[in-house]
Design a protein around this motif. Structure first.
Motif, PDB file in Angstrom:
ATOM      1  N   MET A  55      37.266   4.314  56.769  1.00  0.00           N
ATOM      2  CA  MET A  55      37.391   5.025  55.499  1.00  0.00           C
ATOM      3  C   MET A  55      36.244   4.647  54.561  1.00  0.00           C
ATOM      4  SD  MET A  55      41.514   4.628  55.096  1.00  0.00           S
ATOM      5  CE  MET A  55      41.610   5.127  53.392  1.00  0.00           C
ATOM      6  N   GLY A  56      35.873   3.379  54.557  1.00  0.00           N
ATOM      7  CA  GLY A  56      34.772   2.933  53.714  1.00  0.00           C
ATOM      8  C   GLY A  56      33.455   3.575  54.102  1.00  0.00           C
ATOM      9  N   LEU A  90      37.727  12.808  44.610  1.00  0.00           N
ATOM     10  CA  LEU A  90      39.064  12.844  44.003  1.00  0.00           C
ATOM     11  C   LEU A  90      40.152  12.915  45.076  1.00  0.00           C
ATOM     12  CD1 LEU A  90      38.513  15.163  40.923  1.00  0.00           C
ATOM     13  CD2 LEU A  90      39.172  12.750  40.898  1.00  0.00           C
ATOM     14  N   ALA A  91      39.907  13.711  46.117  1.00  0.00           N
ATOM     15  CA  ALA A  91      40.869  13.793  47.217  1.00  0.00           C
ATOM     16  C   ALA A  91      41.033  12.432  47.890  1.00  0.00           C
ATOM     17  CB  ALA A  91      40.419  14.851  48.235  1.00  0.00           C
ATOM     18  N   PHE A  92      39.920  11.747  48.077  1.00  0.00           N
ATOM     19  CA  PHE A  92      39.966  10.426  48.698  1.00  0.00           C
ATOM     20  C   PHE A  92      40.782   9.463  47.849  1.00  0.00           C
ATOM     21  CE2 PHE A  92      38.438   6.172  49.634  1.00  0.00           C
ATOM     22  CZ  PHE A  92      38.449   6.159  51.014  1.00  0.00           C
ATOM     23  N   ALA A  93      40.523   9.464  46.550  1.00  0.00           N
ATOM     24  CA  ALA A  93      41.273   8.577  45.644  1.00  0.00           C
ATOM     25  C   ALA A  93      42.758   8.913  45.678  1.00  0.00           C
ATOM     26  CB  ALA A  93      40.726   8.698  44.227  1.00  0.00           C
ATOM     27  N   ALA A 125      47.702  14.913  52.141  1.00  0.00           N
ATOM     28  CA  ALA A 125      46.540  14.502  51.357  1.00  0.00           C
ATOM     29  C   ALA A 125      45.374  14.101  52.262  1.00  0.00           C
ATOM     30  CB  ALA A 125      46.917  13.356  50.419  1.00  0.00           C
ATOM     31  N   ILE A 126      45.668  13.467  53.386  1.00  0.00           N
ATOM     32  CA  ILE A 126      44.604  13.091  54.328  1.00  0.00           C
ATOM     33  C   ILE A 126      43.971  14.351  54.917  1.00  0.00           C
ATOM     34  CG2 ILE A 126      44.047  11.943  56.507  1.00  0.00           C
ATOM     35  CD1 ILE A 126      46.370   9.962  55.832  1.00  0.00           C
ATOM     36  N   VAL A 127      44.796  15.315  55.287  1.00  0.00           N
ATOM     37  CA  VAL A 127      44.249  16.577  55.797  1.00  0.00           C
ATOM     38  C   VAL A 127      43.350  17.220  54.751  1.00  0.00           C
ATOM     39  CG1 VAL A 127      44.830  18.936  56.528  1.00  0.00           C
ATOM     40  CG2 VAL A 127      46.123  16.994  57.445  1.00  0.00           C
ATOM     41  N   GLY A 128      43.815  17.254  53.502  1.00  0.00           N
ATOM     42  CA  GLY A 128      42.987  17.799  52.427  1.00  0.00           C
ATOM     43  C   GLY A 128      41.698  17.036  52.236  1.00  0.00           C
ATOM     44  N   THR A 129      41.755  15.719  52.378  1.00  0.00           N
ATOM     45  CA  THR A 129      40.554  14.893  52.240  1.00  0.00           C
ATOM     46  C   THR A 129      39.587  15.163  53.384  1.00  0.00           C
ATOM     47  OG1 THR A 129      41.840  13.202  51.100  1.00  0.00           O
ATOM     48  CG2 THR A 129      39.705  12.520  51.992  1.00  0.00           C
ATOM     49  N   LEU A 174      34.998  13.336  60.285  1.00  0.00           N
ATOM     50  CA  LEU A 174      35.389  12.852  61.612  1.00  0.00           C
ATOM     51  C   LEU A 174      35.828  11.394  61.589  1.00  0.00           C
ATOM     52  CD1 LEU A 174      32.679  14.622  63.789  1.00  0.00           C
ATOM     53  CD2 LEU A 174      35.118  15.207  63.599  1.00  0.00           C
ATOM     54  N   LEU A 175      35.243  10.613  60.692  1.00  0.00           N
ATOM     55  CA  LEU A 175      35.640   9.203  60.582  1.00  0.00           C
ATOM     56  C   LEU A 175      37.073   9.046  60.075  1.00  0.00           C
ATOM     57  CD1 LEU A 175      32.340   7.670  59.194  1.00  0.00           C
ATOM     58  CD2 LEU A 175      33.446   7.087  61.373  1.00  0.00           C
ATOM     59  N   LEU A 176      37.621  10.079  59.443  1.00  0.00           N
ATOM     60  CA  LEU A 176      39.000  10.013  58.946  1.00  0.00           C
ATOM     61  C   LEU A 176      40.026  10.486  59.973  1.00  0.00           C
ATOM     62  CD1 LEU A 176      38.609  11.240  55.258  1.00  0.00           C
ATOM     63  CD2 LEU A 176      38.639   8.895  56.138  1.00  0.00           C
ATOM     64  N   VAL A 177      39.585  11.048  61.078  1.00  0.00           N
ATOM     65  CA  VAL A 177      40.520  11.552  62.090  1.00  0.00           C
ATOM     66  C   VAL A 177      41.387  10.435  62.683  1.00  0.00           C
ATOM     67  CG1 VAL A 177      40.701  12.713  64.340  1.00  0.00           C
ATOM     68  CG2 VAL A 177      39.202  13.641  62.545  1.00  0.00           C
ATOM     69  N   PRO A 178      40.843   9.251  63.009  1.00  0.00           N
ATOM     70  CA  PRO A 178      41.729   8.182  63.503  1.00  0.00           C
ATOM     71  C   PRO A 178      42.792   7.779  62.465  1.00  0.00           C
ATOM     72  CG  PRO A 178      39.447   7.659  63.987  1.00  0.00           C
ATOM     73  CD  PRO A 178      39.429   8.865  63.080  1.00  0.00           C
ATOM     74  N   TYR A 179      42.433   7.811  61.207  1.00  0.00           N
ATOM     75  CA  TYR A 179      43.372   7.526  60.119  1.00  0.00           C
ATOM     76  C   TYR A 179      44.502   8.552  60.121  1.00  0.00           C
ATOM     77  CZ  TYR A 179      44.689   7.039  55.101  1.00  0.00           C
ATOM     78  OH  TYR A 179      45.340   6.876  53.907  1.00  0.00           O
ATOM     79  N   LEU A 180      44.151   9.825  60.250  1.00  0.00           N
ATOM     80  CA  LEU A 180      45.176  10.873  60.317  1.00  0.00           C
ATOM     81  C   LEU A 180      46.071  10.674  61.538  1.00  0.00           C
ATOM     82  CD1 LEU A 180      46.385  13.496  59.172  1.00  0.00           C
ATOM     83  CD2 LEU A 180      44.740  14.740  60.610  1.00  0.00           C
ATOM     84  N   ALA A 181      45.474  10.316  62.657  1.00  0.00           N
ATOM     85  CA  ALA A 181      46.258  10.083  63.876  1.00  0.00           C
ATOM     86  C   ALA A 181      47.236   8.923  63.677  1.00  0.00           C
ATOM     87  CB  ALA A 181      45.327   9.808  65.061  1.00  0.00           C
ATOM     88  N   TRP A 182      46.768   7.829  63.085  1.00  0.00           N
ATOM     89  CA  TRP A 182      47.634   6.667  62.871  1.00  0.00           C
ATOM     90  C   TRP A 182      48.756   6.990  61.887  1.00  0.00           C
ATOM     91  CZ3 TRP A 182      48.872   2.423  65.292  1.00  0.00           C
ATOM     92  CH2 TRP A 182      49.589   1.425  64.627  1.00  0.00           C
TER      93      TRP A 182
END
Length: 167
Positions: free
Chosen positions: A70-71, A92-95, A127-131, A144-152
């Motif tokens: 995420m960072g 803003l979406a990330f926050a 919210a993750i999908v929106g981000t 793409l780096l947020l896809v593992p986060y969405l999966a988890w």
């Protein structure tokens, strides 16, 4: 000094700003563990758990990796022109999703409420999908780096629902 420069990451030290972004996400993400500690122990131990509930030691390394990803994603977006609307929306979406991430720990562990946790994690998932969509408009790599986060979080939502159902 132009206000725009206050929000722009310096290009001359990209590794330093990358490290700062990752550490900020790790720090903010770890703040949710305050609530997790509140719920661990007798309350959580006494919950009936589904067969696919991972051992407790799995969560720390997984979240550490996800917060690092995420960072990096945040850094990629932040390095873009923050004066543009897509970048501001993405930030803003990330926050917003990060607030919901911490809110889940407060709801599930802090309030000891699987049903409240389920409501929050549903909002978090959306919210993750929106981000991801917002990040994709700025930098596909960040999305793409947020896809593992969405999966988890998808897995965590199923686990949360199972814990609510079983208890």
């Amino acid at each position: 000094m132009d206000a725009r420069h206050l929000w722009t990451l310096p290009d001359r030290r990209p590794r330093t700003s990358l490290l700062a972004s990752v550490l900020a996400c790790e720090f903010v993400g770890a703040s949710g563990s305050v609530f997790t500690v509140m719920g661990l122990g007798a309350w959580y131990d006494d919950l009936a758990k589904p067969w696919f509930n991972p051992p407790s030691w799995v969560f720390g390394p997984v979240w550490t990796l996800l917060f690092a990803l995420m960072g990096v994603a945040l850094w990629l977006v932040w390095r873009a022109d923050v004066t543009t609307r897509p970048v501001r929306i993405a930030l803003l979406a990330f926050a917003g999703q990060f607030v919901l991430n911490i809110a889940w720990s407060a709801a599930f562990f802090g309030a000891k409420s699987p049903v409240l946790g389920l409501l929050v994690i549903t909002a978090l998932w959306l919210a993750i999908v929106g981000t991801i969509v917002a990040f994709d408009r700025v930098d596909r790599r960040a999305a793409l780096l947020l896809v593992p986060y969405l999966a988890w979080v998808s897995f965590a939502a199923v686990l949360n629902a199972s814990l609510w159902w079983l208890n």
